[in-house]
Design an enzyme around this catalytic site. Structure first.
Site, short mmCIF file in Angstrom:
data_model
loop_
_atom_site.label_atom_id
_atom_site.label_comp_id
_atom_site.label_asym_id
_atom_site.label_seq_id
_atom_site.Cartn_x
_atom_site.Cartn_y
_atom_site.Cartn_z
N GLU A 67 -9.13 -3.81 2.18
CA GLU A 67 -8.12 -3.16 1.34
C GLU A 67 -6.98 -4.13 0.99
O GLU A 67 -6.46 -4.10 -0.12
CB GLU A 67 -7.58 -1.93 2.06
CG GLU A 67 -8.65 -0.85 2.17
CD GLU A 67 -8.36 0.20 3.22
OE1 GLU A 67 -7.72 1.19 2.89
OE2 GLU A 67 -8.79 0.03 4.38
N HIS A 123 -8.01 6.87 0.96
CA HIS A 123 -8.87 5.68 1.16
C HIS A 123 -9.37 5.13 -0.18
O HIS A 123 -10.39 4.44 -0.22
CB HIS A 123 -10.14 6.00 1.99
CG HIS A 123 -9.91 6.30 3.42
ND1 HIS A 123 -10.66 7.24 4.09
CD2 HIS A 123 -9.05 5.79 4.33
CE1 HIS A 123 -10.27 7.30 5.35
NE2 HIS A 123 -9.28 6.44 5.52
N ARG A 161 0.87 -1.17 0.00
CA ARG A 161 0.00 0.00 0.00
C ARG A 161 0.91 1.23 0.00
O ARG A 161 1.82 1.33 0.82
CB ARG A 161 -0.85 0.00 1.28
CG ARG A 161 -1.63 1.26 1.42
CD ARG A 161 -2.37 1.30 2.74
NE ARG A 161 -3.02 2.59 2.85
CZ ARG A 161 -3.08 3.30 3.96
NH1 ARG A 161 -2.56 2.84 5.08
NH2 ARG A 161 -3.69 4.46 3.97
N ARG A 167 -8.94 14.32 13.84
CA ARG A 167 -8.76 15.35 12.81
C ARG A 167 -9.99 16.24 12.71
O ARG A 167 -11.12 15.75 12.80
CB ARG A 167 -8.49 14.70 11.45
CG ARG A 167 -7.10 14.12 11.33
CD ARG A 167 -6.93 13.38 10.03
NE ARG A 167 -6.54 12.00 10.29
CZ ARG A 167 -6.59 11.01 9.40
NH1 ARG A 167 -7.01 11.25 8.17
NH2 ARG A 167 -6.22 9.81 9.73
#
Ligand code: ADP
Length: 397
Positions: A384, A180, A90, A240
């Site tokens: 993922e 993402h 990734r 965040r």
């Protein structure tokens, strides 16, 4: 075919060994505290588990140890490293250059390194991991990189350009990239399988975890997404802030005497769920605190639901309609309350959900819109690592 999937950070290295015959995970684990001290936890599909403290000065020692655990001792699942046919990594940032996964070579590695300016915390760690992996498995084992930003490269300029002077885009590549992407691609792809294709379909995918992003996907292609130049943009997240009026940043920095980097740290690490609630960055903790009467925990939950609804409605308008809303990620898959509060009272959009079905949809693939609903609502667990393994297999075959 066996594929090793690597998700490396600056101090961690998560891995999964996947058998592509039936796409099952043979073993997985996590090397933590690289560059500090070091610890590895390793699990096999038949339930064996080991956790050891071991010195990881760099990613290379982490690779050596994970290879040792994969091939020797009680938790061994293969007899030799040569049984690993390919490695999929990734990589966070592919800039405007990478719109799909690619096989690694020296040129590609250099380009990923050059993109470090756009992702200073992530791309250098990804490059270190690829180099360390090459040292351990050798150059003959093909390696593939799958970018978090790639799926979003179909966004039109009107979605990705910022409202600042155009020259900053030209000089500094300042624009919306989105993140993402692997997750949005995985769940929208799965929805396509369930609906018999995505051609003509307008879909909003909500990846809600510690980091969260929402994407508008038309005909299987991303039209817009909430994260931007960095993963700070969009809705509030665990720590965040999501998008805020930029003037607040300079105003508060001046009032509090904060440097740019201190302010950056507040926006990334002390805001969102944690900042609003003062309780926790974790959605489960907020749900418990809110049920006990904590008003600020409730406010943080109300805010995130409000923002998700704004995007569902806004993206439906941007795409000129809506066929499905998908929830994934730790919150999307597990919090029935967040899902239900986002989807209720959306009949004006053609979305009607069943509260009981929504509760029962947690932690599995399930539709929770009613039979009469024109718009479908789904929980589709993301994977993922599997998408990285599939891309790797397709590219090295
Ligand atoms: P990351 O973005 O780090 O991969 P995850 O996708 O695992 O994170 O999501 C973590 C979030 O999911 C946390 O806020 C956590 O509280 C939330 N979560 C996990 N399980 C539940 C649950 N049962 N109910 C509500 N929220 C949950």
């Amino acid at each position: 075919m066996k594929i090793l999937v690597i998700n490396a950070g600056s101090s961690s290295l998560k891995y999964q060994l996947i058998d592509m015959e039936d796409e099952h995970v043979i073993a997985k684990g996590n090397c933590e505290r690289i560059g500090i001290d070091g610890k590895i936890t390793h699990k096999t599909s038949d339930g064996k588990e080991v956790a050891v403290d071991v010195a990881f000065p760099t990613h290379k020692e982490a690779f050596l140890k994970l290879m040792e655990l994969l091939t020797t001792g009680d938790c061994a699942v293969i007899s030799n490293i040569s049984e690993i046919d390919a490695v999929g990594h990734r990589v966070v940032h592919g800039g405007e250059k990478f719109f799909q996964s690619v096989v690694v070579n020296d040129e590609i590695l250099k380009e990923i390194e050059e993109l470090s300016e756009l992702a200073p915390l992530h791309n250098p760690a990804n490059v270190q991991a690829i180099k360390a992996c090459t040292e351990v498995v050798g150059k003959k084992v093909p390696q593939v990189v799958v970018f978090d930003t790639a799926f979003h490269q179909t966004m039109p300029a009107k979605a990705y350009i910022s409202g600042m002077p155009y020259e900053y885009y030209e000089k500094y590549h300042v624009r919306k990239y989105g993140f993402h992407g692997t997750s949005h691609r995985f769940v929208s792809g799965r929805l396509g399988e369930l609906l018999g294709g995505l051609e003509g379909k307008k879909v909003v995918t909500c990846h809600l975890g510690n980091g969260s992003s929402i994407s508008a996907i038309k005909d299987g292609k991303v039209m817009d997404t909430t994260m931007g130049f960095t993963p700070l943009d969009g809705i509030i997240m665990g720590t965040r802030s999501g998008a805020v009026d930029n003037s607040i940043v300079s105003y508060v920095a001046e009032k509090e005497g904060l440097s740019w980097s201190e302010m950056n740290s507040i926006l990334n690490k002390k805001s969102g769920f944690l900042g609003i609630s003062g309780v926790s960055s974790d959605c489960r903790d907020l749900e418990i605190a809110a049920s006990e009467g904590n008003e600020r925990a409730q406010l943080a939950l109300d805010k995130v639901v409000y923002q998700i609804r704004q995007y569902v409605g806004g993206y439906a308008a941007a795409m000129g309609g809506l066929d499905a809303v998908v929830f994934t990620g730790g919150i999307g898959e597990n919090s029935a309350a967040v899902r239900y509060n986002v989807c209720k009272d959306m009949e004006f959009l053609g979305l009607e959900v069943c509260e009981e079905a929504c509760k029962n949809a947690s932690r599995k693939e399930a539709k929770f819109s009613t039979e009469n609903s024109k718009v479908q609502a789904w929980v589709l667990p993301t994977n993922e690592e599997l998408l990285i393994a599939r891309d790797t297999k397709a590219l090295v075959k």
